[in-house]
Design an enzyme around this catalytic site. Sequence first.
Site, PDB file in Angstrom:
ATOM      1  CG  LEU A 145      17.464 -24.394 -28.146  1.00  0.00           C
ATOM      2  CD1 LEU A 145      18.561 -24.533 -27.118  1.00  0.00           C
ATOM      3  CD2 LEU A 145      16.255 -25.222 -27.761  1.00  0.00           C
ATOM      4  CD  GLN A 156      18.303 -14.555 -34.460  1.00  0.00           C
ATOM      5  OE1 GLN A 156      17.987 -15.304 -35.361  1.00  0.00           O
ATOM      6  NE2 GLN A 156      19.511 -14.052 -34.329  1.00  0.00           N
ATOM      7  N   GLY A 157      19.141 -14.124 -30.451  1.00  0.00           N
ATOM      8  CA  GLY A 157      19.425 -12.918 -29.690  1.00  0.00           C
ATOM      9  C   GLY A 157      20.255 -11.955 -30.505  1.00  0.00           C
ATOM     10  N   GLY A 158      20.605 -10.849 -29.913  1.00  0.00           N
ATOM     11  CA  GLY A 158      21.369  -9.831 -30.622  1.00  0.00           C
ATOM     12  C   GLY A 158      22.755 -10.318 -31.016  1.00  0.00           C
ATOM     13  N   GLY A 210      23.565 -13.619 -31.626  1.00  0.00           N
ATOM     14  CA  GLY A 210      23.576 -14.827 -32.435  1.00  0.00           C
ATOM     15  C   GLY A 210      22.391 -15.723 -32.145  1.00  0.00           C
ATOM     16  CB  SER A 211      20.732 -18.364 -33.991  1.00  0.00           C
ATOM     17  OG  SER A 211      20.729 -17.392 -34.977  1.00  0.00           O
ATOM     18  CB  VAL A 212      20.686 -20.350 -28.761  1.00  0.00           C
ATOM     19  CG1 VAL A 212      21.194 -21.443 -27.826  1.00  0.00           C
ATOM     20  CG2 VAL A 212      21.200 -19.005 -28.310  1.00  0.00           C
ATOM     21  CE  LYS A 232      24.058 -15.929 -28.227  1.00  0.00           C
ATOM     22  NZ  LYS A 232      23.370 -15.344 -27.120  1.00  0.00           N
ATOM     23  CG  ASP A 239      20.824  -8.058 -23.435  1.00  0.00           C
ATOM     24  OD1 ASP A 239      19.843  -7.303 -23.242  1.00  0.00           O
ATOM     25  OD2 ASP A 239      20.914  -8.801 -24.418  1.00  0.00           O
TER      26      ASP A 239
END
Length: 649
Positions: free
Chosen positions: A332, A334-336, A338-340, A354, A451
């Site tokens: 779904l 990608q963030g700082g 981790g990936s979701v 996550k 954030d």
Amino acid sequence: MGFSSKCFFVFTLFSLINVSICDPRATEAALICANRTAAQSDRQVYVESFLEAMDSITPLVGREKFGAVINGTGNNTVYAFGECMKDLSQTDCNLCFAQCKTQILRCLPFQRLVTGGRLYYDGCFLRYDYYRFFNESLSSVDRTICGNKSFAGNQSLFSDNVGKLVRDLEFGGLRNDGFLTAVVSSGNLSVYGLAQCWEFVNGSACRRCLSDAVLKIGSCAPKEEGRVLNTGCYVRYSTQRFFNNSATDTPPAGNGGGSNRLAVILATTLGISAFLLFVSAVSFFVRRKILKQKREKQQLGALIRTVNKSKLNISYETLEKAANYFNNSNKLGQGGSGSVYKGILPDGQVVAIKRLFFNTRQWVDHFFNEVNLISGIHHKNLVTLLGCSITGPESLLVYEYVPNHSLADYVFDTKNLQPLTWSQRYKIVLGTAEGLTYLHEESKLRIIHRDIKLSNVLLDEDFTAKIADFGLARLFPEDRSHISTAIAGTLGYMAPEYVVRGILTEKADVYSFGVLVVEVVCGKKNNYVFKNTNSLLQQLWNLYGMGKCNEAVDPLLEGNFNKEEASKLLQVGLVCVQASAELRPSMSSVVKMLSENHEIPQPTQPPFLNSGSSEFSPFNLHGKRFFGQPSSSTQSSGNKLTESWIEPR
Ligand SMILES: *[C@@H]1O[C@H](CO)[C@@H](O)[C@H](O)[C@H]1NC(C)=O
Ligand SMILES: *[C@@H]1O[C@H](CO)[C@@H](O)[C@H](O)[C@H]1NC(C)=O
Ligand SMILES: *[C@@H]1O[C@H](CO)[C@@H](O)[C@H](O)[C@H]1NC(C)=O
Ligand SMILES: *[C@@H]1O[C@H](CO)[C@@H](O)[C@H](O)[C@H]1NC(C)=O
Ligand SMILES: *[C@@H]1O[C@H](CO)[C@@H](O)[C@H](O)[C@H]1NC(C)=O
Ligand SMILES: *[C@@H]1O[C@H](CO)[C@@H](O)[C@H](O)[C@H]1NC(C)=O
Ligand SMILES: *[C@@H]1O[C@H](CO)[C@@H](O)[C@H](O)[C@H]1NC(C)=O
Ligand SMILES: *[C@@H]1O[C@H](CO)[C@@H](O)[C@H](O)[C@H]1NC(C)=O
Ligand SMILES: *[C@@H]1O[C@H](CO)[C@@H](O)[C@H](O)[C@H]1NC(C)=O
């Protein structure tokens, strides 16, 4: 005691030692960051490629103890290589590598993105760079690191032994797996050594690398410890037995080959006194092991109690299956941190999983406590945390699935979605403010999100805003690097006092919220503050000065918006992004301004606005220069930027 029973005794002790000394060796030998930084304009893309590379290298290392990946395109390509020492067990390798991944982020502080870094741990190695370096063996940044303690005994004997050891390593290194451990003993003096070439360094290059290393490491004697960290290989010696011996001995395949060899070593090199020393060392290790086990048991007990109480724990296997083995099609975002992935639990519930970039094992207790507390937080404008897993190679968090994309997808139109109507926008802004009020002022925990940005506000079926990722920073209090990566992508949302001085209060969230409001109303992204003077906030400030605020409203609305509400939202936005944190309102007052027609104060100017003549305007706050004026060399585009604009704290 007959010879063979003595051997058996020693052999048993030996296996105990092997177990007790076995650890991930996640101690840092050196971090070497390259001298080359990414263009400021590419920051976001670069961080994404980097995180993708870290994501895709982890399962490779988790399978084979080494891996190489290439992610991203053009100037934002990231080449990454990781490898564990061949004597580590797979579990220890995973632990070492997880730690290594979090620490290499120190080469990517948010001030400037360095496009290369090498991190040597005693148990594993990780490097990323902008070109294909996988088969390199030597370079100018290679390091020799000697211990700071000199050997106390017969130094000439010690130096002789080290010399013999490293020669053994040099020639032993020619084995085709590029790995060797060795021991040289004489009298009561033993020196242990390990040499390893990285996977893609071929035979001749490995030989060259080891010869070079051996030449350099000799200079460390009579220090008790020495390491050479070359581009293509790692060599270490120590007076401590630091490696997992069983990997080098011939496997004890029923014929007792290992113990025979040990007996020979004992008979020929160890005297009785050495044997006693050996036994006392063994009992020391055994005791240490028992203590460690006891401690672990206690920790585990506490953990199991917490898990049972919370009912939050979901097994890794279940979640892995639920997310279709983390297939890319389930991804779904990608963030700082981790990936979701989207997942379907066995009971049919759809969830978002996550996959944390960070290892949580080191602070398992703390992690569970926090997850417990955070899972107790329920508010209509916050995404609910449903569970977590800490048993697999990666730590996972399970959230409620929010179906209707993120606010960023609508406002920045990345997915061809129908633009949000005015009333939807108003509702979303108000909901976000209510969620933040709850986090700051109403929940027991007093959470600062850190954030807040459009991609962290998710929308459900009826366009209710739901803030994601709250509390994540609380889970990693010791891990500053998590925070700096999260920051790297979102500099445009960050309060100046936080960027520059690291001062973090709720008012930093208020600032980010203000940017979010302005973006939602205007339908545009607030450009990264250094990039140009024509940022969204500056344009809005100028229009506000001329009393023409509503000209900034998103043209996609084609005039279909409530003018009064629009001026109100924009004024609230400007009040929230004021340079002075004290002047920014609390989130509860923001809610009152939006829902109860409380009076909105006159905003003072946002932090970065200035003349507008020079391409890079300096950052002013209360008349003081806030950021150093970048020198002209930083204005060139491409990967050649070298200046650090903000000194690291
Ligand atoms: C970085 O590069 C410059 C010039 O290319 C050089 O003078 C400087 O020593 C380098 N610094 C490091 C840490 O390698
Ligand atoms: C990153 O690179 C690896 C291999 O180099 C590849 O398998 C993976 O799909 C890439 N990830 C993305 C998101 O492109
Ligand atoms: C590394 O491999 C490339 C081909 O992939 C080759 O051209 C290059 O010469 C090699 N370099 C070294 C140092 O082995
Ligand atoms: C040796 O180095 C360690 C850490 O590297 C340090 O803590 C210790 O104080 C040093 N000892 C001496 C004698 O310098
Ligand atoms: C054993 O080592 C110690 C120093 O660690 C030294 O003083 C002693 O003489 C050695 N004994 C023998 C028998 O070599
Ligand atoms: C140190 O060891 C050497 C052998 O390498 C030996 O010749 C010398 O006598 C020893 N010195 C002492 C003080 O034990
Ligand atoms: C190993 O790499 C070197 C370049 O460093 C290359 O010249 C040599 O041919 C390679 N050897 C083999 C066996 O691939
Ligand atoms: C030691 O290394 C061997 C071979 O790699 C491995 O099977 C074993 O699990 C390791 N032992 C420990 C305790 O790590
Ligand atoms: C990559 O960076 C160089 C400058 O280092 C620049 O000239 C080039 O246009 C950039 N390429 C792309 C695709 O951005």
